[in-house]
Design an enzyme around this catalytic site. Structure first.
Site, PDB file in Angstrom:
ATOM      1  N   GLY A   1       0.796  -1.224   0.000  1.00  0.00           N
ATOM      2  CA  GLY A   1       0.000   0.000   0.000  1.00  0.00           C
ATOM      3  C   GLY A   1       0.831   1.278   0.000  1.00  0.00           C
ATOM      4  O   GLY A   1       0.457   2.268  -0.637  1.00  0.00           O
ATOM      5  N   ASN A   2       1.968   1.267   0.703  1.00  0.00           N
ATOM      6  CA  ASN A   2       2.762   2.498   0.811  1.00  0.00           C
ATOM      7  C   ASN A   2       3.435   2.874  -0.507  1.00  0.00           C
ATOM      8  O   ASN A   2       3.916   3.983  -0.669  1.00  0.00           O
ATOM      9  CB  ASN A   2       3.800   2.374   1.930  1.00  0.00           C
ATOM     10  CG  ASN A   2       4.836   1.308   1.651  1.00  0.00           C
ATOM     11  OD1 ASN A   2       4.548   0.294   1.031  1.00  0.00           O
ATOM     12  ND2 ASN A   2       6.058   1.540   2.097  1.00  0.00           N
TER      13      ASN A   2
ATOM     14  N   LYS B   1      -9.727 -10.727   4.532  1.00  0.00           N
ATOM     15  CA  LYS B   1      -8.778  -9.767   3.973  1.00  0.00           C
ATOM     16  C   LYS B   1      -9.270  -8.326   4.123  1.00  0.00           C
ATOM     17  O   LYS B   1     -10.335  -7.977   3.627  1.00  0.00           O
ATOM     18  CB  LYS B   1      -8.544 -10.066   2.487  1.00  0.00           C
ATOM     19  CG  LYS B   1      -7.634  -9.038   1.871  1.00  0.00           C
ATOM     20  CD  LYS B   1      -6.945  -9.462   0.630  1.00  0.00           C
ATOM     21  CE  LYS B   1      -6.122  -8.315   0.069  1.00  0.00           C
ATOM     22  NZ  LYS B   1      -5.025  -7.900   0.957  1.00  0.00           N
TER      23      LYS B   1
ATOM     24  N   LYS C   1      -2.320 -10.250  -2.595  1.00  0.00           N
ATOM     25  CA  LYS C   1      -1.280 -10.053  -3.620  1.00  0.00           C
ATOM     26  C   LYS C   1       0.024 -10.770  -3.252  1.00  0.00           C
ATOM     27  O   LYS C   1       0.818 -11.106  -4.141  1.00  0.00           O
ATOM     28  CB  LYS C   1      -1.032  -8.561  -3.868  1.00  0.00           C
ATOM     29  CG  LYS C   1      -0.356  -7.800  -2.736  1.00  0.00           C
ATOM     30  CD  LYS C   1       1.104  -7.571  -2.968  1.00  0.00           C
ATOM     31  CE  LYS C   1       1.791  -6.762  -1.907  1.00  0.00           C
ATOM     32  NZ  LYS C   1       1.401  -6.823  -0.515  1.00  0.00           N
TER      33      LYS C   1
ATOM     34  N   LYS D   1       2.578 -12.389   3.999  1.00  0.00           N
ATOM     35  CA  LYS D   1       3.901 -12.141   3.419  1.00  0.00           C
ATOM     36  C   LYS D   1       4.866 -13.264   3.789  1.00  0.00           C
ATOM     37  O   LYS D   1       5.595 -13.781   2.945  1.00  0.00           O
ATOM     38  CB  LYS D   1       4.466 -10.795   3.901  1.00  0.00           C
ATOM     39  CG  LYS D   1       3.678  -9.614   3.399  1.00  0.00           C
ATOM     40  CD  LYS D   1       4.317  -8.311   3.815  1.00  0.00           C
ATOM     41  CE  LYS D   1       3.301  -7.200   3.856  1.00  0.00           C
ATOM     42  NZ  LYS D   1       2.375  -7.144   2.715  1.00  0.00           N
TER      43      LYS D   1
HETATM   44  P1  ADP Z   1       1.149  -4.045   2.478  1.00  0.00           P
HETATM   45  O1  ADP Z   1       0.225  -2.981   2.009  1.00  0.00           O
HETATM   46  O2  ADP Z   1       2.577  -3.751   2.150  1.00  0.00           O
HETATM   47  O3  ADP Z   1       0.725  -5.428   2.118  1.00  0.00           O
HETATM   48  P2  ADP Z   1       0.315  -4.601   5.209  1.00  0.00           P
HETATM   49  O4  ADP Z   1      -0.217  -3.505   6.050  1.00  0.00           O
HETATM   50  O5  ADP Z   1      -0.608  -5.613   4.673  1.00  0.00           O
HETATM   51  O6  ADP Z   1       1.163  -3.902   4.066  1.00  0.00           O
HETATM   52  O7  ADP Z   1       1.456  -5.395   6.014  1.00  0.00           O
HETATM   53  C1  ADP Z   1       2.600  -4.750   6.541  1.00  0.00           C
HETATM   54  C2  ADP Z   1       2.374  -4.391   8.006  1.00  0.00           C
HETATM   55  O8  ADP Z   1       2.349  -5.562   8.803  1.00  0.00           O
HETATM   56  C3  ADP Z   1       3.474  -3.593   8.650  1.00  0.00           C
HETATM   57  O9  ADP Z   1       3.408  -2.233   8.302  1.00  0.00           O
HETATM   58  C4  ADP Z   1       3.226  -3.840  10.148  1.00  0.00           C
HETATM   59  O10 ADP Z   1       2.427  -2.821  10.702  1.00  0.00           O
HETATM   60  C5  ADP Z   1       2.422  -5.133  10.173  1.00  0.00           C
HETATM   61  N1  ADP Z   1       2.989  -6.241  10.945  1.00  0.00           N
HETATM   62  C6  ADP Z   1       2.220  -7.133  11.595  1.00  0.00           C
HETATM   63  N2  ADP Z   1       2.970  -8.066  12.196  1.00  0.00           N
HETATM   64  C7  ADP Z   1       4.272  -7.769  11.936  1.00  0.00           C
HETATM   65  C8  ADP Z   1       5.524  -8.378  12.288  1.00  0.00           C
HETATM   66  N3  ADP Z   1       5.568  -9.477  13.022  1.00  0.00           N
HETATM   67  N4  ADP Z   1       6.669  -7.802  11.834  1.00  0.00           N
HETATM   68  C9  ADP Z   1       6.610  -6.687  11.078  1.00  0.00           C
HETATM   69  N5  ADP Z   1       5.456  -6.061  10.711  1.00  0.00           N
HETATM   70  C10 ADP Z   1       4.289  -6.596  11.131  1.00  0.00           C
HETATM   71 MG    MG Z   2      -1.177  -6.322   2.685  1.00  0.00          MG
END
Ligand code: ADP
Ligand code: MG
Length: 311
Positions: free
Chosen positions: A11-12, A128, A211, A273
């Site tokens: 998203g970023n 999701k 994704k 992820k």
């Molecule tokens: P994207 O849009 O890149 O898919 P998400 O918001 O779905 O981003 O996932 C990334 C986020 O997951 C990070 O910004 C963080 O806030 C969160 N997160 C949750 N658990 C963890 C973890 N164990 N280590 C790092 N980040 C984590």
């Molecule tokens: Mg995500």
């Protein structure tokens, strides 16, 4: 032979409004072209959580105002719209950045369908997050209308939809052909348009594929060396959001599985992820995954930062 990488954008990398998106993809393209300049063959995929939420909400307002029914536009159609909306800005920003650096390469977005199983248990358990973050009060109002809402990693409330596993990338041959021709491809946007096969027809279904999982399948299909998941954190952590947080440089797939079992990765954000990374890293000799901050892609690929996951 040059190394092949799939870059999965979070998203970023995209921002939340059309104006933010144009600005964000400029920076995103710099990070990607850095890797192309280093000789990597790249295929780009991206998420669409906020965008598909926005499009879905806009279509619901439109459908309600014009036809008295807010649910006329299928979610799969909203995903298709999000691929064009994001792909257009991203391919233009990529084109410009490549031209600025004197690199001659075409960039195109493939409207990509991804087959899912109609019996996937995910349809019974929406998980999701899509759309923008809401306050507790806004969330309660949406729930009253029959939508499922959850709290997302301490950042607020979001609507959740079914997220089935991707089984097959329908346009994969097109992706491979363009890649072989040295072109840059944007594919599997928003996890791909979810479809089921019925005879010779492909029919859209109401879901949003993650994704990260679609990108892992894509990386396997094009025989990539590395899956790079670019997101809003520099590294994966255990004990995330606690005083005992520990940021990880390296993870084996079996360590990652252990940490999943211990509940270290939030559902709907970091968990997919890590699962996608394990899935790709364990799928063949020499394959690995890197999870890092968008701005750190270049350092990450050199092993200077990020979390690398290997078998
Ligand atoms: P994207 O849009 O890149 O898919 P998400 O918001 O779905 O981003 O996932 C990334 C986020 O997951 C990070 O910004 C963080 O806030 C969160 N997160 C949750 N658990 C963890 C973890 N164990 N280590 C790092 N980040 C984590
Ligand atoms: Mg995500």
């Amino acid at each position: 032979m040059s190394k092949r990488v799939v870059i999965a954008l979070g998203g970023n990398a995209l921002g939340n409004t059309p104006q933010e998106q144009v600005a964000a993809v400029k920076e995103t393209s710099k990070a990607i072209v850095d890797l192309i300049e280093e000789g990597y063959e790249v295929v780009i995929s991206h998420g669409n959580g906020p965008q598909v939420g926005m499009i879905n909400q806009a279509m619901a307002e439109y459908d309600r105002a014009l036809h008295g029914d807010p649910n006329l536009t299928p979610l799969s159609v909203c995903v298709a719209m999000s691929q064009a909306y994001i792909g257009n800005d991203l391919q233009n920003a990529m084109r410009e950045e490549l031209l600025n650096r004197g690199i001659k390469k075409s960039v195109s977005t493939i409207i990509t369908q991804v087959r899912v199983d109609k019996d996937d248990p995910a349809f019974l358990n929406p998980s999701k997050p899509i759309g923008s973050f809401m306050t507790k009060e806004e969330a309660a109002r949406l729930e009253e209308k029959g939508f499922k809402v959850v709290e997302d990693s301490g950042r607020g409330y979001r609507r959740v939809v079914a997220s089935p596993m991707p089984k097959e990338i329908i346009e994969i041959d097109t992706v491979k052909t363009l890649l072989e021709a040295g072109e840059v491809v944007i594919t599997c946007g928003g996890g791909g348009i979810p479809v089921v096969k019925e005879g010779n027809s492909l029919n859209g279904v109401g879901a949003v594929i993650d994704k990260d999982f679609a990108s892992s399948l894509l990386a396997k299909e094009i025989d990539a060396d590395l899956l790079i998941i670019l997101t809003a954190v520099e590294k994966v952590a255990i004990n995330f959001n606690t005083p005992n947080v520990k940021w990880l440089d390296k993870l084996t797939t079996s360590e990652a599985i252990e940490y999943i079992e211990q509940g270290h990765f939030a559902k709907g954000s970091m968990l997919p992820k890590v699962q996608a990374a394990i899935n790709f890293a364990s799928s063949g000799e020499g394959r690995g995954a890197l999870i890092t901050l968008l701005e750190k892609a270049k350092d990450g690929i050199k092993g200077k930062t990020g979390t690398i996951i290997r078998d």
